[in-house]
Every structure is written in structure tokens, then in C-alpha cells.
Design an enzyme around this catalytic site. Structure first.
Site, PDB file in Angstrom:
ATOM      1  N   LYS A  34       0.835  -1.212   0.000  1.00 52.71           N
ATOM      2  CA  LYS A  34       0.000   0.000   0.000  1.00 52.71           C
ATOM      3  C   LYS A  34       0.874   1.269   0.000  1.00 52.71           C
ATOM      4  O   LYS A  34       0.616   2.195  -0.766  1.00 52.71           O
ATOM      5  CB  LYS A  34      -0.937  -0.034   1.217  1.00 52.71           C
ATOM      6  N   SER A  35       1.881   1.302   0.843  1.00 51.49           N
ATOM      7  CA  SER A  35       2.736   2.498   0.925  1.00 51.49           C
ATOM      8  C   SER A  35       3.417   2.769  -0.411  1.00 51.49           C
ATOM      9  O   SER A  35       3.498   3.919  -0.863  1.00 51.49           O
ATOM     10  CB  SER A  35       3.811   2.301   2.000  1.00 51.49           C
ATOM     11  N   ARG A  56      -7.510  -3.039   9.540  1.00 48.11           N
ATOM     12  CA  ARG A  56      -6.648  -4.018  10.222  1.00 48.11           C
ATOM     13  C   ARG A  56      -7.368  -4.688  11.395  1.00 48.11           C
ATOM     14  O   ARG A  56      -7.064  -5.828  11.741  1.00 48.11           O
ATOM     15  CB  ARG A  56      -5.331  -3.369  10.659  1.00 48.11           C
ATOM     16  N   ASP A 108       2.012  -1.208  11.971  1.00 56.83           N
ATOM     17  CA  ASP A 108       0.697  -1.611  11.454  1.00 56.83           C
ATOM     18  C   ASP A 108       0.391  -3.084  11.725  1.00 56.83           C
ATOM     19  O   ASP A 108      -0.746  -3.524  11.555  1.00 56.83           O
ATOM     20  CB  ASP A 108       0.616  -1.336   9.944  1.00 56.83           C
TER      21      ASP A 108
HETATM   22  O1  SPQ Z   1      -2.718   5.515   5.423  1.00 57.53           O
HETATM   23  P1  SPQ Z   1      -3.109   5.153   6.823  1.00 57.53           P
HETATM   24  O2  SPQ Z   1      -4.583   5.178   6.974  1.00 57.53           O
HETATM   25  O3  SPQ Z   1      -2.431   6.002   7.862  1.00 57.53           O
HETATM   26  O4  SPQ Z   1      -2.621   3.650   7.022  1.00 57.53           O
HETATM   27  C1  SPQ Z   1      -1.851   2.918   7.997  1.00 57.53           C
HETATM   28  C2  SPQ Z   1      -2.390   1.445   7.910  1.00 57.53           C
HETATM   29  O5  SPQ Z   1      -2.626   0.766   8.892  1.00 57.53           O
HETATM   30  O6  SPQ Z   1      -2.492   0.987   6.765  1.00 57.53           O
HETATM   31  C3  SPQ Z   1      -1.938   3.467   9.424  1.00 57.53           C
HETATM   32  F1  SPQ Z   1      -3.069   3.481   9.945  1.00 57.53           F
HETATM   33  O7  SPQ Z   1      -0.466   2.829   7.615  1.00 57.53           O
HETATM   34  C4  SPQ Z   1       0.469   3.908   7.671  1.00 57.53           C
HETATM   35  C5  SPQ Z   1       1.545   3.612   8.715  1.00 57.53           C
HETATM   36  O8  SPQ Z   1       1.014   3.388   9.989  1.00 57.53           O
HETATM   37  C6  SPQ Z   1       1.089   4.026   6.314  1.00 57.53           C
HETATM   38  C7  SPQ Z   1       2.342   4.824   6.312  1.00 57.53           C
HETATM   39  C8  SPQ Z   1       2.909   5.276   5.021  1.00 57.53           C
HETATM   40  O9  SPQ Z   1       2.603   4.703   3.957  1.00 57.53           O
HETATM   41  O10 SPQ Z   1       3.736   6.210   5.055  1.00 57.53           O
HETATM   42  C9  SPQ Z   1       3.033   5.127   7.472  1.00 57.53           C
HETATM   43  C10 SPQ Z   1       2.555   4.752   8.802  1.00 57.53           C
HETATM   44  O11 SPQ Z   1       1.918   5.862   9.416  1.00 57.53           O
HETATM   45  P2  SPQ Z   1       2.708   6.959  10.274  1.00 57.53           P
HETATM   46  O12 SPQ Z   1       1.621   7.784  10.918  1.00 57.53           O
HETATM   47  O13 SPQ Z   1       3.515   6.190  11.269  1.00 57.53           O
HETATM   48  O14 SPQ Z   1       3.542   7.746   9.384  1.00 57.53           O
END
Ligand code: SPQ
Length: 427
Positions: free
Chosen positions: A20-21, A385, A312
Site C-alpha cells: 500500500k505504501s 486491520r 501496522d
Molecule cells: O494511510 P493510513 O490510513 O495512515 O494507514 C496505515 C495502515 O494501517 O495501513 C496506518 F493506519 O499505515 C500507515 C503507517 O502506519 C502508512 C504509512 C505510510 O505509507 O507512510 C506510514 C505509517 O503511518 P505513520 O503515521 O507512522 O507515518
């Protein structure tokens, strides 16, 4: 929906959907590059579809033939003012990273999301972006969405120490810094996922990373690329845990991304005595085949700099710990409170409703294992999740039904989750 319970075994080979990222970022970099970017094996989860739609609304032509996604990049100077507010759905990555992209654009935009996104703090990005010269505000003192912003073509560079360990904040600031008048320095609290940094290099840009310190110059241009997205280790995590805790199971996960900033769960599984093997390791693509088999497990402690490497995965790791002998302690994970739900409270409530013994704490939880699980009614509260964690937990339930409310949240990151589960049950 009613979840499948009492699985006798799980067997088979799965290709989990694209990371996803990386999928989000491939659309962003493709849009900001000059030329035509092709993205193979992209995740078509709702979160990534939100990013795609946002860039279409900003004037970028993006085609999807069901196989390859083609992005006709416009460069940093080609984005156009959207005709309507941008809908970020459930996706924190979309709203935060796109805020960084739009910081360097001199038109006004509004960004909004669903009920879950509307509760997530944006001040972590609005505070540093304001320092760079962006006009941005949300609701309450935490700048909750909707966000209204107007960027600037004359952004000031920033020298910023991140107060939280967050790849989203880091990435938003990198996107802004790429458009600033001069060199910016961003210092991470803890090292977090580095897909943005990797992709800058991939698209022909320059970034200097020394430990937790990142230096980046403004005025860069990117060249379109062909991107192949590996499977998402955060999605694979559900099958890793399922294979370990359901008796008589063996699950093979092909082509899973193993970027070292994301593999904390593999370290935890090994520390808990899980039977796990990596084969077909590809150091260039940063991917591997991961095989797990049912295992006797013991408790462990999860804290410190490993947390961002598995943030995550903590909901599904909590389930894993309910099936391990002893008390597993998770600390330093207060960031869980600002995800799609408060994942400390919601994970503890959901698993405790099924018979687990979990004590939530300020920055994590203590999971007292090993416990049998029973039927219950679980609500995802819009968190994908939590939904997938509940579906794996249900497989252990021998008595009673598990009813999952708002199961459709799972489509954010893994639309084919239940099809893959059925394949493993019948495998
Ligand atoms: O995009 P979203 O909703 O924040 O998704 C999450 C997930 O569980 O899929 C978090 F809720 O992933 C984030 C992750 O926790 C995705 C991400 C990224 O792609 O950069 C980084 C992380 O968040 P953060 O707040 O630590 O930067």
C-alpha cells in the site's frame, strides 16, 4: 457479516496484493515526474484509489487497464487547481503526503475524509508546513480534517526535528522540501519506512540520508519510471500469524516486500519461536517468499526502535501473543492511538470480548497468554486491520459465532482478503 470459525487447517500459496505504501507513492511520483510512468502490481485498495482520484482531480491523466496503471506525469509545475474538494476516504497516507505535495502549489484546496479520517490529527503536518509558508488549517487545535490549504511557490526550506516517529510526516515534509527555495534538513525521531526516500532515487532525484538525518534540496525534477510493486508485508502479516496459530497449517507467501524498515514482524515471530523461512530472497527488488507452519509460541517484549518497523502489524501481533505462553509486553507504541482507530483500546476490547486477557496501557498493551477464544460481536469502527485481525481470530473459535460489523473497511488495503482466506481453508 458472520465470520468463518473453527478452522482445522490452512494450506496453500498466496500472492498478497501490492504494498500500500509503495502503491500510493508510485502514483504520487508518477504524477510529479515528467513522462509516462507504468506501475505493475499496484494495490487497488480503496486507500490507493483515493490517491489516484485525488491526482486525477489535480489534472493528472491516470489509466488502469486492469493490469498496468499508466500515469502521465505533469511535473511539479503542471498540477491544476481541483474543481472540488479532494476526497481522501479512509487514508491517512493520502491526506498527509498530498498536503506536502500541495504545499508548493499556489492554489487553494480542501481535503476531507470519512468518519475515521476526520478524527485523525493533522497538526503533525500542518505545524511544519506553516513554518515553510503554507496557509493551512483544520478543525480544533489538532487540525482535524477537513483541511483547507493554500500553498506557495516560494516555500521556505525547513530544519525540523520530528516530534513523532512517522513516515507520513517525514514524507509530507520531503515533498514540500523538494519544492522549497534551498536545502531542508529533516531529523527523524526513530527510523521509519523509507519508501519515499527510495523512490526519489528511483525517479532520478537526490536525497542525502545519514542515519536519522535527511537533507534534501528544492527545485528537483523527476523522470518517469517503470515500477513493480512487491506484495505488502502488512497484508502478508495476517497469513503469517494465521499459519502459526491454526493447527496443521503451512502457508507460502510469494513475492512479499522485505524492505528492512518494514520487517519487524519477522523478528518478533522468530523471537516467539515461530517456524518461519525466507527463500527466493531478491536483494534488488527487496522481496522474498515467506513460509510459515503451525508452531508452539512463547511470549516476548516488543519496544523501542522496532516499533516503527511493525507499527501496522501490532493488532495481528496482539492476536499472535494471545496464543503464546506467558505475558507479551508491547511498549513505546503510543502512535497506535492515532491510527484509523485507537488501536490500543480497540484491539484490547475486541480480543477481550473473545476471551483474551489483554491489559491496555498508555503506550501499548500486556497480553496474558495463552487463552482460548470464543464467539463475540466485533466492530471494525472503520479500521481495516481490526477487521482482518478479527477474521483470523475467529478461525480459532470452537464455540459460538463471530459477527463482524463494518467488515467492508477491509477493502482499504486488501479487497481480496476473504477470497484468499477461502482458498487457504480449502487448500
Ligand atoms: O494511510 P493510513 O490510513 O495512515 O494507514 C496505515 C495502515 O494501517 O495501513 C496506518 F493506519 O499505515 C500507515 C503507517 O502506519 C502508512 C504509512 C505510510 O505509507 O507512510 C506510514 C505509517 O503511518 P505513520 O503515521 O507512522 O507515518
Amino acid at each position: 457479516m458472520k465470520l468463518q470459525t473453527n478452522a482445522k487447517k490452512l494450506n496453500g500459496t498466496i500472492q498478497v496484493p501490492g504494498d500500500k505504501s509503495i502503491s500510493h507513492r508510485s502514483i504520487m511520483f508518477g504524477s510529479l515526474a515528467r513522462g509516462v510512468t507504468h506501475v505493475h502490481d499496484i494495490l487497488r485498495g480503496e486507500d490507493v484509489l483515493s490517491t489516484m482520484q485525488a491526482f486525477r482531480d489535480l489534472g493528472v491523466e491516470i489509466e488502469d487497464d486492469g493490469n498496468i496503471v499508466t500515469v502521465h506525469g505533469l511535473g511539479f509545475n503542471g498540477l491544476q487547481a481541483p474543481k472540488k474538494p479532494l476526497d481522501m476516504g479512509n487514508s491517512g497516507t493520502s491526506i498527509r503526503l498530498i498536503s506536502g505535495v500541495l504545499a508548493g502549489q499556489d492554489f487553494a484546496v480542501e481535503m476531507f475524509g470519512d468518519d475515521s479520517l476526520s478524527k485523525r490529527p493533522m497538526d503533525r503536518v500542518t505545524i511544519p508546513l506553516s513554518q515553510m509558508g503554507v496557509e493551512v488549517s483544520g478543525r480544533t487545535d489538532r487540525d482535524l480534517p477537513p483541511l483547507k490549504m493554500k500553498g506557495s511557490k516560494h516555500l521556505k526550506p525547513i530544519h525540523y526535528q520530528l516530534p513523532v516517529a512517522s513516515a507520513q510526516v517525514k514524507s509530507a515534509l520531503i515533498f514540500a522540501a523538494l519544492q522549497a527555495d534551498g536545502e531542508s534538513t529533516i531529523i527523524e525521531k526513530e527510523k521509519t519506512r523509507n519508501h519515499t526516500e527510495d523512490m526519489i532515487v528511483q525517479f532520478g532525484g537526490q536525497i542525502d540520508v545519514k542515519g536519522k538525518e535527511i537533507r534534501i534540496s528544492g527545485g528537483q525534477e523527476f523522470i518517469a519510471q517503470d515500477i513493480v510493486v512487491p506484495g505488502d508485508i502488512s497484508s502478508a502479516a495476517f497469513w503469517l500469524v494465521a499459519g502459526l496459530i491454526i493447527p496443521n497449517s503451512k502457508i507460502v507467501l510469494k513475492n512479499v516486500g522485505i524492505n528492512e524498515t518494514r520487517t519487524g514482524i519477522l523478528d518478533v515471530i522468530q523471537a516467539m519461536g515461530g517456524n518461519l523461512q525466507l527463500t527466493d530472497v531478491d536483494d534488488i527488488a527487496k522481496s522474498a517468499t515467506i513460509t510459515v507452519e503451525s508452531s508452539g509460541l512463547h511470549a516476548t517484549e516488543i519496544a523501542g526502535d522496532i516499533i516503527p518497523r511493525l507499527i501496522d502489524e501490532l493488532p495481528i501481533i496482539a492476536l499472535l501473543a494471545t496464543q503464546a505462553q506467558g505475558d507479551t509486553v508491547i511498549r513505546d507504541a503510543e502512535e497506535l492511538k492515532v491510527k484509523e482507530t485507537d488501536r490500543i483500546q480497540v484491539v484490547a476490547d475486541a480480543l477481550n470480548a473473545m476471551g483474551a486477557h489483554i491489559t491496555p496501557t498508555e503506550d501499548g498493551m500486556i497480553i496474558h497468554g495463552k487463552t482460548d477464544l470464543h464467539g463475540a460481536k466485533i466492530n471494525t469502527f472503520g479500521d481495516h486491520r481490526i477487521g482482518m485481525m478479527a477474521a483470523i481470530a475467529a478461525l480459532l473459535v470452537k464455540e459460538g459465532d463471530v459477527e463482524l460489523e463494518r467488515a467492508e473497511a477491509i477493502n482499504a488495503s486488501y479487497p481480496s482478503f476473504f477470497a484468499d482466506l477461502e482458498a487457504l481453508i480449502n487448500g
